[in-house]
Design an enzyme around this catalytic site. Sequence first.
Site, PDB file in Angstrom:
ATOM      1  N   ASP A 189       0.861  -1.188   0.000  1.00 17.06           N
ATOM      2  CA  ASP A 189       0.000   0.000   0.000  1.00 17.06           C
ATOM      3  C   ASP A 189       0.896   1.237   0.000  1.00 17.06           C
ATOM      4  O   ASP A 189       2.132   1.124  -0.049  1.00 17.06           O
ATOM      5  CB  ASP A 189      -0.975  -0.006   1.195  1.00 17.06           C
ATOM      6  CG  ASP A 189      -2.318   0.612   0.813  1.00 17.06           C
ATOM      7  OD1 ASP A 189      -2.309   1.788   0.379  1.00 17.06           O
ATOM      8  OD2 ASP A 189      -3.350  -0.070   0.920  1.00 17.06           O
ATOM      9  N   HIS A 263      -3.001   3.356  -4.527  1.00 14.43           N
ATOM     10  CA  HIS A 263      -2.370   2.801  -3.314  1.00 14.43           C
ATOM     11  C   HIS A 263      -0.977   2.260  -3.617  1.00 14.43           C
ATOM     12  O   HIS A 263      -0.586   1.206  -3.120  1.00 14.43           O
ATOM     13  CB  HIS A 263      -3.260   1.711  -2.704  1.00 14.43           C
ATOM     14  CG  HIS A 263      -4.481   2.256  -2.025  1.00 14.43           C
ATOM     15  ND1 HIS A 263      -4.443   2.850  -0.798  1.00 14.43           N
ATOM     16  CD2 HIS A 263      -5.775   2.324  -2.429  1.00 14.43           C
ATOM     17  CE1 HIS A 263      -5.667   3.248  -0.451  1.00 14.43           C
ATOM     18  NE2 HIS A 263      -6.494   2.945  -1.432  1.00 14.43           N
ATOM     19  N   GLU A 327     -10.109   3.085  -4.870  1.00 20.85           N
ATOM     20  CA  GLU A 327      -9.624   4.413  -4.496  1.00 20.85           C
ATOM     21  C   GLU A 327      -8.446   4.884  -5.358  1.00 20.85           C
ATOM     22  O   GLU A 327      -7.380   5.184  -4.845  1.00 20.85           O
ATOM     23  CB  GLU A 327      -9.231   4.395  -3.009  1.00 20.85           C
ATOM     24  CG  GLU A 327     -10.417   4.077  -2.102  1.00 20.85           C
ATOM     25  CD  GLU A 327     -10.063   3.990  -0.634  1.00 20.85           C
ATOM     26  OE1 GLU A 327     -10.911   4.340   0.191  1.00 20.85           O
ATOM     27  OE2 GLU A 327      -8.931   3.560  -0.304  1.00 20.85           O
TER      28      GLU A 327
HETATM   29  C1  ACM Z   1     -11.023  -0.277   0.797  1.00 21.25           C
HETATM   30  O1  ACM Z   1     -11.451  -0.263   1.971  1.00 21.25           O
HETATM   31  N1  ACM Z   1     -10.397   0.777   0.303  1.00 21.25           N
HETATM   32  C2  ACM Z   1     -11.206  -1.432  -0.045  1.00 21.25           C
END
Ligand code: ACM
Length: 539
Positions: A189, A263, A327
């Site tokens: 991440d 991410h 995201e």
């Molecule tokens: C997430 O909680 N961004 C999958």
Amino acid sequence: MALPVMAVSCAEKVIGTEVDVIPQPASVEVYEGTFNAAGASFKADEALGGLAMDAIARFEQNLVSASSSESGTSGTHFVFTRDDSLGDEEYVLSVSGKKAHIKASALNGVLYAIETVKQLLPVEIYTGAPAPDADWTIPCMKIQDKPRFGYRGMHLDVSRHFFDMDEVKKYLDIMAIHKLNVFHWHLTDDQGWRLEIKKYPQLTEVGSVRNKTLVGHARDSRKYDNTPYGEGCWFSQDQVREIIDYAAARGIEVIPEIDLPGHMLAALATFPELGCTGGPYEVWGRWGIAEDVLCAGKESTMEFLEDVLSEVADLFPSEYVHIGGDECPKVRWENCPDCQAKIKELGYKDDDKHTAEQYLQTYVMNRMEKFLESKGKKVIGWDEILEGEVAPNATIMSWRGVEGGREAVKLGHDAIMVPTEYFYFDYYQSRDIENEPFGIGGYVPVEKVYSFEPFTDDMTDEEKSHIIGVQANIWTEYITSDSHLEYMLLPRMSALSEVQWCAPENKDYERFLNNMESMAGIYDILGYNYARHIFTDRK
Ligand code: ACM
Ligand code: ZN
């Protein structure tokens, strides 16, 4: 001489249909009489396989030690036989005065039968601590059991804060007690890359360490601790293999997640050329959604991803690889000549449903799906991957509510339900947050977890068959220690396990709460930290 005819022998009169076991088995008949486990002999069919034989041996060892009785001294018998008419995760347990007979066709059925028996015995069975004076009998009974869902997952984020080999193994042990069978391992991440990639050792040398970490909540804090975090906090491929083996022995498949194309700041900090602007980038010290993401327009970025996923596919024997997709802001792509050139080349345009940049993300996801398929893998993605042209065979992990899962099954895709409001175990378990360990927010008490029903009224039977399971997630921005992690996990995992395992008609929150008293005894003897609201609220 003719025998007297009796429809049901006395011993088989049903005196109960529930047992003190979580998750509650599918079908239970309790009869009069008991079986003495202390001193029982063990006989097992080797056709059940080496891992099953090992599990049976571990159970026998703990039983001998905890009951302080040698095997074969009581005239009672545990017998494990292979029955190929049963599914892989199914078992039948028939207990009479002299014999506890377990039938299964594969490892998982054997493990779940043993787990059920263990929960019926004194808690010392979990450690082998001597308890010769405890009651080592179990009732005569017949249990026929199998799970409602084939995918029973639990996720762990080891990027934001790192949890080492021992804690991951403990996490798997806890999952095994609850008959979960998928460990979703979130390995990369923005805040740290935690998986060794042989071709790119810099990913863990550089990408695992952030220079600072936010102090307080991301909502209102700009303060940092200015302390490097993450040095050496990553898993070598040998360690990953050790975890995979450890999980496999407990009937658990490990699914890795490489979250892309967002991410990815840890990778960008390592290789700035993978981004749209060229950086510089930092392994992120705060929480949230970063605008810097992988450049989708450069062929070199795709090659990087394929190199990484190639090693991941070789390393993990799982059916699936999770490729994230959540995201991913599009602001860099909107302003990047390479991304815009790619959009033009592919002929993407804004339409009334999606932007050209959302279609560009589907290009990345579809390409990675195709690549992984060439390696024999299926992909899972977060529900954002439904935006645009969803990768044709992707399984959707529905986290922003159940809508994504509903949409997915209507499109003929498989889906896994992980909605935040039921299954985000990084959310608080109490309204009294002053007295809780620091957390991200939200409110997901045990009862809420328990209440979840993954099928919606408007789903056809065909669509329901595409809901392959349910999972809970733990994101670790605010979880810095093993004991805090366990506190967030327990006892909510117990509630999760009944959602995953039990048919709706077998769920009963009051019965579950009663059974939780015994489960808490297991947590206690194993030294797990857990939240006590459901116990104190009842008193
Ligand atoms: C997430 O909680 N961004 C999958
Ligand atoms: Zn770009």
